[in-house]
Design a protein around this motif. Sequence first.
Motif, PDB file in Angstrom:
ATOM      1  N   LEU A  66      -2.078  29.696 -31.451  1.00 52.08           N
ATOM      2  CA  LEU A  66      -2.599  29.275 -30.144  1.00 52.08           C
ATOM      3  C   LEU A  66      -2.663  27.751 -30.044  1.00 52.08           C
ATOM      4  CD1 LEU A  66      -5.479  31.861 -29.586  1.00 52.08           C
ATOM      5  CD2 LEU A  66      -3.246  31.820 -28.487  1.00 52.08           C
ATOM      6  N   THR A  67      -3.078  27.112 -31.120  1.00 49.42           N
ATOM      7  CA  THR A  67      -3.146  25.643 -31.142  1.00 49.42           C
ATOM      8  C   THR A  67      -1.753  25.047 -31.015  1.00 49.42           C
ATOM      9  OG1 THR A  67      -5.154  25.695 -32.491  1.00 49.42           O
ATOM     10  CG2 THR A  67      -3.883  23.639 -32.506  1.00 49.42           C
ATOM     11  N   LEU A  68      -0.778  25.595 -31.750  1.00 49.40           N
ATOM     12  CA  LEU A  68       0.597  25.113 -31.665  1.00 49.40           C
ATOM     13  C   LEU A  68       1.136  25.251 -30.252  1.00 49.40           C
ATOM     14  CD1 LEU A  68       3.264  24.121 -32.950  1.00 49.40           C
ATOM     15  CD2 LEU A  68       3.760  26.523 -33.489  1.00 49.40           C
ATOM     16  N   LEU A  69       0.926  26.414 -29.644  1.00 49.59           N
ATOM     17  CA  LEU A  69       1.399  26.647 -28.283  1.00 49.59           C
ATOM     18  C   LEU A  69       0.748  25.662 -27.303  1.00 49.59           C
ATOM     19  CD1 LEU A  69       3.207  28.456 -26.548  1.00 49.59           C
ATOM     20  CD2 LEU A  69       1.238  29.977 -26.249  1.00 49.59           C
ATOM     21  N   SER A  70      -0.538  25.404 -27.474  1.00 54.59           N
ATOM     22  CA  SER A  70      -1.234  24.427 -26.628  1.00 54.59           C
ATOM     23  C   SER A  70      -0.610  23.040 -26.769  1.00 54.59           C
ATOM     24  CB  SER A  70      -2.720  24.348 -26.994  1.00 54.59           C
ATOM     25  OG  SER A  70      -3.398  25.527 -26.638  1.00 54.59           O
ATOM     26  N   ARG A  71      -0.308  22.651 -27.990  1.00 51.75           N
ATOM     27  CA  ARG A  71       0.291  21.335 -28.226  1.00 51.75           C
ATOM     28  C   ARG A  71       1.697  21.231 -27.641  1.00 51.75           C
ATOM     29  NH1 ARG A  71      -1.682  20.117 -34.420  1.00 51.75           N
ATOM     30  NH2 ARG A  71      -3.823  19.579 -33.854  1.00 51.75           N
ATOM     31  N   VAL A  72       2.493  22.274 -27.855  1.00 48.43           N
ATOM     32  CA  VAL A  72       3.874  22.257 -27.355  1.00 48.43           C
ATOM     33  C   VAL A  72       3.894  22.182 -25.828  1.00 48.43           C
ATOM     34  CG1 VAL A  72       5.965  23.676 -27.101  1.00 48.43           C
ATOM     35  CG2 VAL A  72       4.914  23.395 -29.355  1.00 48.43           C
ATOM     36  N   ASN A  73       3.037  22.954 -25.165  1.00 50.18           N
ATOM     37  CA  ASN A  73       3.016  22.995 -23.702  1.00 50.18           C
ATOM     38  C   ASN A  73       2.094  21.950 -23.081  1.00 50.18           C
ATOM     39  OD1 ASN A  73       4.841  25.095 -23.755  1.00 50.18           O
ATOM     40  ND2 ASN A  73       3.314  26.675 -23.472  1.00 50.18           N
ATOM     41  N   GLN A  74       1.392  21.206 -23.938  1.00 57.88           N
ATOM     42  CA  GLN A  74       0.444  20.162 -23.499  1.00 57.88           C
ATOM     43  C   GLN A  74      -0.573  20.716 -22.503  1.00 57.88           C
ATOM     44  OE1 GLN A  74       2.907  16.849 -22.261  1.00 57.88           O
ATOM     45  NE2 GLN A  74       3.340  16.305 -24.378  1.00 57.88           N
ATOM     46  N   ILE A  95      -3.819  35.363 -24.156  1.00 60.20           N
ATOM     47  CA  ILE A  95      -4.150  34.244 -23.265  1.00 60.20           C
ATOM     48  C   ILE A  95      -3.959  34.698 -21.819  1.00 60.20           C
ATOM     49  CG2 ILE A  95      -3.481  31.901 -22.530  1.00 60.20           C
ATOM     50  CD1 ILE A  95      -2.211  31.596 -25.378  1.00 60.20           C
ATOM     51  N   ILE A  96      -4.897  34.306 -20.969  1.00 55.05           N
ATOM     52  CA  ILE A  96      -4.731  34.433 -19.522  1.00 55.05           C
ATOM     53  C   ILE A  96      -4.957  33.033 -18.979  1.00 55.05           C
ATOM     54  CG2 ILE A  96      -5.512  35.525 -17.398  1.00 55.05           C
ATOM     55  CD1 ILE A  96      -6.759  37.734 -19.192  1.00 55.05           C
ATOM     56  N   HIS A  97      -3.892  32.431 -18.459  1.00 53.37           N
ATOM     57  CA  HIS A  97      -3.967  31.040 -18.013  1.00 53.37           C
ATOM     58  C   HIS A  97      -3.308  30.899 -16.645  1.00 53.37           C
ATOM     59  CE1 HIS A  97      -4.266  26.690 -18.578  1.00 53.37           C
ATOM     60  NE2 HIS A  97      -3.061  26.618 -18.039  1.00 53.37           N
ATOM     61  N   GLU A  98      -4.090  30.507 -15.670  1.00 55.50           N
ATOM     62  CA  GLU A  98      -3.592  30.268 -14.314  1.00 55.50           C
ATOM     63  C   GLU A  98      -2.758  31.441 -13.799  1.00 55.50           C
ATOM     64  OE1 GLU A  98      -1.687  26.426 -14.321  1.00 55.50           O
ATOM     65  OE2 GLU A  98      -3.570  25.388 -14.708  1.00 55.50           O
ATOM     66  N   GLY A  99      -3.294  32.651 -13.925  1.00 55.17           N
ATOM     67  CA  GLY A  99      -2.630  33.836 -13.402  1.00 55.17           C
ATOM     68  C   GLY A  99      -1.454  34.327 -14.217  1.00 55.17           C
ATOM     69  N   MET A 100      -1.310  33.818 -15.423  1.00 57.35           N
ATOM     70  CA  MET A 100      -0.188  34.205 -16.281  1.00 57.35           C
ATOM     71  C   MET A 100      -0.705  34.715 -17.627  1.00 57.35           C
ATOM     72  SD  MET A 100       3.037  31.876 -17.379  1.00 57.35           S
ATOM     73  CE  MET A 100       4.393  32.522 -18.301  1.00 57.35           C
ATOM     74  N   ILE A 101      -0.087  35.789 -18.101  1.00 63.53           N
ATOM     75  CA  ILE A 101      -0.372  36.326 -19.435  1.00 63.53           C
ATOM     76  C   ILE A 101       0.528  35.617 -20.436  1.00 63.53           C
ATOM     77  CG2 ILE A 101      -0.176  38.390 -20.906  1.00 63.53           C
ATOM     78  CD1 ILE A 101      -2.407  38.595 -18.808  1.00 63.53           C
ATOM     79  N   ARG A 102      -0.041  35.227 -21.566  1.00 56.98           N
ATOM     80  CA  ARG A 102       0.757  34.701 -22.671  1.00 56.98           C
ATOM     81  C   ARG A 102       0.364  35.503 -23.900  1.00 56.98           C
ATOM     82  NH1 ARG A 102       3.091  29.718 -20.716  1.00 56.98           N
ATOM     83  NH2 ARG A 102       4.461  29.905 -22.520  1.00 56.98           N
ATOM     84  N   ASP A 103       1.361  36.030 -24.578  1.00 61.11           N
ATOM     85  CA  ASP A 103       1.108  36.767 -25.805  1.00 61.11           C
ATOM     86  C   ASP A 103       1.858  36.078 -26.930  1.00 61.11           C
ATOM     87  OD1 ASP A 103      -0.322  39.128 -26.791  1.00 61.11           O
ATOM     88  OD2 ASP A 103       1.662  39.742 -27.489  1.00 61.11           O
ATOM     89  N   THR A 104       1.133  35.707 -27.970  1.00 60.07           N
ATOM     90  CA  THR A 104       1.760  35.009 -29.095  1.00 60.07           C
ATOM     91  C   THR A 104       2.128  35.991 -30.195  1.00 60.07           C
ATOM     92  OG1 THR A 104      -0.397  34.537 -30.115  1.00 60.07           O
ATOM     93  CG2 THR A 104       0.524  32.834 -28.687  1.00 60.07           C
ATOM     94  N   LYS A 105       3.256  35.734 -30.800  1.00 62.55           N
ATOM     95  CA  LYS A 105       3.704  36.479 -31.968  1.00 62.55           C
ATOM     96  C   LYS A 105       3.971  35.455 -33.064  1.00 62.55           C
ATOM     97  CE  LYS A 105       3.749  40.292 -29.633  1.00 62.55           C
ATOM     98  NZ  LYS A 105       2.624  41.215 -29.761  1.00 62.55           N
ATOM     99  N   ALA A 141       4.282  36.771 -17.095  1.00 60.57           N
ATOM    100  CA  ALA A 141       3.916  36.875 -18.508  1.00 60.57           C
ATOM    101  C   ALA A 141       4.947  36.142 -19.350  1.00 60.57           C
ATOM    102  CB  ALA A 141       3.829  38.329 -18.941  1.00 60.57           C
ATOM    103  N   SER A 142       4.490  35.674 -20.503  1.00 66.15           N
ATOM    104  CA  SER A 142       5.370  34.989 -21.431  1.00 66.15           C
ATOM    105  C   SER A 142       5.094  35.498 -22.843  1.00 66.15           C
ATOM    106  CB  SER A 142       5.121  33.478 -21.373  1.00 66.15           C
ATOM    107  OG  SER A 142       5.911  32.810 -22.327  1.00 66.15           O
ATOM    108  N   LEU A 143       6.158  35.709 -23.588  1.00 65.30           N
ATOM    109  CA  LEU A 143       6.055  36.072 -24.992  1.00 65.30           C
ATOM    110  C   LEU A 143       6.408  34.817 -25.783  1.00 65.30           C
ATOM    111  CD1 LEU A 143       5.625  38.408 -27.009  1.00 65.30           C
ATOM    112  CD2 LEU A 143       8.086  38.803 -26.905  1.00 65.30           C
ATOM    113  N   ASP A 144       5.467  34.348 -26.580  1.00 66.08           N
ATOM    114  CA  ASP A 144       5.632  33.076 -27.275  1.00 66.08           C
ATOM    115  C   ASP A 144       5.648  33.292 -28.784  1.00 66.08           C
ATOM    116  OD1 ASP A 144       5.406  31.245 -24.915  1.00 66.08           O
ATOM    117  OD2 ASP A 144       3.454  32.223 -24.763  1.00 66.08           O
ATOM    118  N   TYR A 145       6.816  33.078 -29.396  1.00 69.17           N
ATOM    119  CA  TYR A 145       6.933  33.168 -30.844  1.00 69.17           C
ATOM    120  C   TYR A 145       6.550  31.834 -31.454  1.00 69.17           C
ATOM    121  CZ  TYR A 145       9.413  37.582 -30.390  1.00 69.17           C
ATOM    122  OH  TYR A 145       9.744  38.879 -30.124  1.00 69.17           O
ATOM    123  N   CYS A 146       5.736  31.887 -32.493  1.00 70.45           N
ATOM    124  CA  CYS A 146       5.265  30.672 -33.157  1.00 70.45           C
ATOM    125  C   CYS A 146       5.566  30.759 -34.646  1.00 70.45           C
ATOM    126  CB  CYS A 146       3.754  30.514 -32.964  1.00 70.45           C
ATOM    127  SG  CYS A 146       3.258  30.386 -31.232  1.00 70.45           S
TER     128      CYS A 146
END
Length: 167
Positions: A66-74, A95-105, A141-146
């Motif tokens: 989650l921290t990495l994703l926050s940094r990458v997307n600022q 994550i639910i951010h501004e009407g969007m689902i984000r799921d990290t893998k 929604a976004s699927l975010d691989y980290c």
Amino acid sequence: HDFSNQRFRASATGSLMVDPKSKSETISETTKTYLIEVYINVMYGRKKEIISKAMQKGLMQEEDSLTLLSRVNQLFYKKNEENFKNDWLTGTPDIIHEGMIRDTKTSWDIFTFFKSKSNSIDRGYYWQLQSYMDLTGCNAASLDYCLVNTPPALIESEKRKWVWNQG
């Protein structure tokens, strides 16, 4: 036993949405297997627990991802703790951010990370995201691989397994 209140986990929705291999079948073998597991859970209170090293890493390193994703997307992403339910589904999106689902893998290693960069989304993850959108009312929604560091305890465990397998 009453199955009318049974809800399916969003992460398992993909097992329900598999087409049968032949047109003569109405339900796929994958779906049958999953429904048998649900039946056993309701009738006997037993759950089939599967935990792989990759799943362990994902659970242990979720905050780092989650921290990495926050940094990458600022942007600052806060872990969602709310579980959502409707008549059929239950789930907790990362994550639910501004009407969007984000799921990290969290990828196990660099090889699985780059493999995830193919153009197609895993069918199970696709249905998981669809379920989260249905549960929350979000329409994106976004699927975010980290790829983050593996915890020392998992590295030590892998070393022990390697030594054991070497005899």
